[in-house]
Scaffold this active site. Structure first.
Site, PDB file in Angstrom:
ATOM      1  CD  GLU A  22      -3.143   0.763   0.311  1.00 21.01           C
ATOM      2  OE1 GLU A  22      -2.528   1.769  -0.149  1.00 21.01           O
ATOM      3  OE2 GLU A  22      -4.371   0.638   0.205  1.00 21.01           O
ATOM      4  CG  ASN A 154      -8.496   2.626   0.811  1.00 16.29           C
ATOM      5  OD1 ASN A 154      -7.335   2.863   0.517  1.00 16.29           O
ATOM      6  ND2 ASN A 154      -8.924   1.405   1.102  1.00 16.29           N
ATOM      7  CG  ASP A 204      -7.508  -0.114  -1.779  1.00 15.44           C
ATOM      8  OD1 ASP A 204      -6.962   0.764  -1.097  1.00 15.44           O
ATOM      9  OD2 ASP A 204      -7.477  -1.308  -1.459  1.00 15.44           O
TER      10      ASP A 204
END
Length: 302
Positions: A22, A154, A204
């Protein structure tokens, strides 16, 4: 909408096998890309010039996001609401926020610095189902609530005129756009930019390119997709990983997109590449035919 044979081909550049890769972010001072494996609290650094990568931090707990400070240090946003600086020279510094009441069982998940050096930082839902929160960390280190009842905070991104902020709620399968007051940091007048409830996967991480279009990564959707400012999908780029988690632009001219992927199903145990795709958990680079812009730096005092 463009998809298929004419779409760009992603290149696997760091085969890290991340549980939850991420938060990629290009550091222009070092000319490297930093990214995370969230539940492992691992911070990685990828050097495009050499094609090499290394793990530079193996911390305790979880690290959900980070910004680059004006000084060049990173500001890490961790579990329980902890906010802590790190630099490659001196390592972890003392937390400027040790914890946040009500976030003891949660963690930060995605963050972004604004043009004034504040940071918008969102948290995950708690295990008992309580929704997350989007906080605003001001430059003096004070925290306030920007958005309540966030359904899995997110990706975030600013409109080119710096009058709007995009905010992704993965649990609601939507991206909202708020009016943003640069002087005060206040958000208002939420509107739905993208309702992804009928699409494959869930939005996301995201970024905004140099033409003002939104690129969103799709968890369990195996792709990133580009949307114009009215929410119309323009292009898709597919990846050999089901869980595509975030996208950013980097390089000296911000002409390369870097995309993280994941092996793991959220907070659960990691899957396998047989289940999740041959590139699951890796960092990819891809030429999207459009560039990005530098992200803002945080200027939080500590």
């Amino acid at each position: 909408m463009t998809v298929g044979a004419d779409s760009p081909t992603p290149e696997l550049v760091a085969d890290t096998h991340c549980h939850t890769g991420e938060g990629p972010l290009y550091h222009p001072d070092e000319e490297v890309v930093y990214f995370l494996d969230i539940p492992e609290a691992d911070l990685y650094r990828y050097d495009p010039a050499t094609g090499s990568h290394e793990r530079v931090l193996d911390a305790e707990g979880a690290v959900g996001g980070f910004t680059i400070q004006e000084s060049g240090d990173l500001l890490l946003f961790c579990d329980e609401g902890r906010i802590q600086p790190w630099s490659p020279e001196t390592g972890l510094g003392d937390p400027l926020v040790a914890s946040i009441d009500g976030e003891e069982a949660s963690r930060f998940n995605d963050v972004i610095a604004d043009p004034e050096g504040r940071v918008f930082c969102g948290t995950m839902p708690s295990p008992d189902g309580e929704p997350g929160t989007l906080y605003r960390l001001d430059t003096d280190g004070s925290l306030s609530v920007a958005v309540e009842d966030a359904r899995l905070s997110n990706g975030l991104g600013f409109t080119p005129d710096r009058e709007g902020l995009y905010f992704t709620e993965t649990g609601a399968s939507r991206i909202s756009r708020y009016s943003y007051d640069r002087t005060t940091g206040e958000l208002s007048d939420r509107e739905t930019f993208l309702d992804a409830s009928d699409l494959a996967g869930h939005p996301d991480g995201m970024t905004v390119d140099a033409q003002g279009c939104v690129w969103s990564a799709f968890w369990d959707g195996g792709r990133i997709a580009r949307y114009d400012p009215d929410g119309t999908e323009l292009e898709r780029v597919e990846f050999p990983a089901r869980k595509v988690s975030a996208v950013t632009f980097g390089g000296p001219d911000y002409e390369t997109a870097y995309v993280t992927t994941a092996l793991g199903p959220g907070e659960g145990p990691a899957g396998t590449r047989e289940e999740e795709g041959s590139g699951a958990g890796a960092l990819f680079a891809v030429d999207l035919g459009v560039g990005g812009v530098p992200e803002h730096r945080s200027r939080v005092e500590y």
